[in-house]
Design an enzyme around this catalytic site. Structure first.
Site, PDB file in Angstrom:
ATOM      1  N   HIS A   1       0.133   0.990 -13.362  1.00 52.43           N
ATOM      2  CA  HIS A   1       0.863  -0.156 -13.928  1.00 52.43           C
ATOM      3  C   HIS A   1       2.324   0.207 -14.145  1.00 52.43           C
ATOM      4  O   HIS A   1       2.614   1.253 -14.735  1.00 52.43           O
ATOM      5  CB  HIS A   1       0.214  -0.566 -15.253  1.00 52.43           C
ATOM      6  CG  HIS A   1       0.849  -1.752 -15.891  1.00 52.43           C
ATOM      7  ND1 HIS A   1       0.871  -3.002 -15.303  1.00 52.43           N
ATOM      8  CD2 HIS A   1       1.508  -1.889 -17.060  1.00 52.43           C
ATOM      9  CE1 HIS A   1       1.505  -3.848 -16.083  1.00 52.43           C
ATOM     10  NE2 HIS A   1       1.914  -3.193 -17.160  1.00 52.43           N
TER      11      HIS A   1
ATOM     12  N   GLY B   1       0.775  -1.238   0.000  1.00 56.25           N
ATOM     13  CA  GLY B   1       0.000   0.000   0.000  1.00 56.25           C
ATOM     14  C   GLY B   1       0.806   1.288   0.000  1.00 56.25           C
ATOM     15  O   GLY B   1       0.306   2.316   0.461  1.00 56.25           O
ATOM     16  N   SER B   2       2.003   1.285  -0.551  1.00 61.51           N
ATOM     17  CA  SER B   2       2.774   2.536  -0.594  1.00 61.51           C
ATOM     18  C   SER B   2       2.102   3.548  -1.520  1.00 61.51           C
ATOM     19  O   SER B   2       2.149   4.756  -1.270  1.00 61.51           O
ATOM     20  CB  SER B   2       4.215   2.261  -1.050  1.00 61.51           C
ATOM     21  OG  SER B   2       4.248   1.875  -2.411  1.00 61.51           O
TER      22      SER B   2
ATOM     23  N   ILE C   1      -7.168  -9.752 -11.856  1.00 57.08           N
ATOM     24  CA  ILE C   1      -7.637  -9.382 -13.196  1.00 57.08           C
ATOM     25  C   ILE C   1      -9.164  -9.377 -13.131  1.00 57.08           C
ATOM     26  O   ILE C   1      -9.778 -10.409 -12.863  1.00 57.08           O
ATOM     27  CB  ILE C   1      -7.117 -10.378 -14.248  1.00 57.08           C
ATOM     28  CG1 ILE C   1      -5.590 -10.320 -14.320  1.00 57.08           C
ATOM     29  CG2 ILE C   1      -7.738 -10.086 -15.621  1.00 57.08           C
ATOM     30  CD1 ILE C   1      -4.949 -11.366 -15.198  1.00 57.08           C
TER      31      ILE C   1
END
Ligand code: GRF
Length: 218
Positions: free
Chosen positions: A127, A12-13, A107
Site C-alpha cells: 500500500h 505489474g511493476s 477490496i
C-alpha cells in the site's frame, strides 16, 4: 521450493520486482507459481506469461450479471461475495505458501479471507501510504495534493497483512518517503514505486521465513 501466488490488476511493476527477486535469490528457494488478475488487459499478465508463469483472468462482470443490484446505490454485495468465494477456490487450488497482493485493486470480503485463514495461508498487500495515514485508493495523488497545500512533507509505503478492514491489517514493513524537493506528481510516483519494489521483496521474504502461522486476526 516455497510457492508464491500474486494478485494483480495493472502494469505489474511490483510483480516484476518479485519475479526478479526469485530469480536472483533475494527471495531464496521460492518461485511465483501463479498470477491472478481481475482485469484481462493487465500488462502484468504479459510479464508473467513472458516467464511461463501460469495465469488466471478472474473478472467481476459475470458475477454482476448473475447477481444484479438494481438498488439506487448498488454495492453488488452478492456479486462480490460470490466472486471472492471463487477467488479463494482459485488460490487454494494452487496450494501456495503465501498470497501477495501487488497492485490488486479489489477490496476483498470475508468470503475470500476466511477460507485462506482456515488454511493458515498468509496474505499480504502493498500500500502506498504508512499505516493509518491514507487509506483506500489514489493515495499518491492525495499525498501530492496535501504536499502542495503545505500539509505534509512525507508519505510512505507499507506491506501489511490483509484483513477485512481496508489497509488496516498489521504492518509487516513500512518505509517513509521524503517529498522534499518533489516538483511533479510523476517524480513522487517514481520515488514511491522505487521504494515499493524493494519493500514488497523484503516483506514477502520475511513472511515466507515465518512460515504458515495464522498471524492475521479476522
Ligand atoms: C502500486 O503503487 C501499489 O501500491 C498500488 O497499485 C500500484 C501497482 O503498481 N496499490 P504495479 O501494477 O505493481 O506497477
Amino acid at each position: 521450493m516455497r510457492k508464491i501466488l500474486v494478485l494483480i490488476s495493472g502494469s505489474g511493476s511490483n510483480l516484476q520486482a518479485l519475479i526478479d527477486a526469485c530469480e536472483d535469490g533475494r527471495i531464496p528457494d521460492a518461485s511465483i507459481v501463479h498470477v491472478v488478475s481481475d482485469r484481462k488487459e493487465a500488462y502484468g499478465l504479459k510479464r508473467a506469461e513472458a516467464k511461463n508463469i501460469a495465469t488466471t483472468r478472474h473478472g467481476i462482470l459475470p458475477y454482476k450479471k448473475r447477481h444484479p443490484d438494481d438498488s439506487p446505490a448498488p454495492t453488488f454485495e452478492a456479486a462480490r461475495q460470490a466472486y471472492d468465494a471463487d477467488l479463494a477456490g482459485i488460490v487454494l487450488a494452487q496450494n501456495p505458501d503465501i498470497v501477495v497482493c501487488a497492485g490488486f485493486m479489489r477490496i476483498v470480503t470475508t468470503s475470500f479471507l476466511d477460507p485462506l485463514q482456515k488454511a493458515a495461508l498468509p496474505i499480504i498487500n502493498l500500500h502506498p501510504s504508512l499505516h493509518g495515514d491514507l487509506i483506500g485508493a489514489n493515495c499518491i495523488e492525495r499525498a501530492w495534493d496535501e504536499f502542495n497545500a503545505g500539509k505534509r512533507k512525507e508519505t510512505g509505503v507499507m506491506v501489511h497483512f490483509v484483513i477485512k478492514d481496508v489497509d488496516m491489517g498489521e504492518p509487516i514493513l513500512q518505509k517513509e518517503v521524503d517529498m522534499t524537493g518533489c516538483k511533479t506528481l510523476e517524480e513522487l510516483q517514481d520515488r514511491i514505486h522505487r521504494t515499493e519494489h524493494g519493500l514488497i521483496v523484503d516483506g514477502t521474504r520475511l513472511v515466507l521465513e515465518r512460515g504458515r502461522a495464522p498471524q492475521q486476526q479476522p
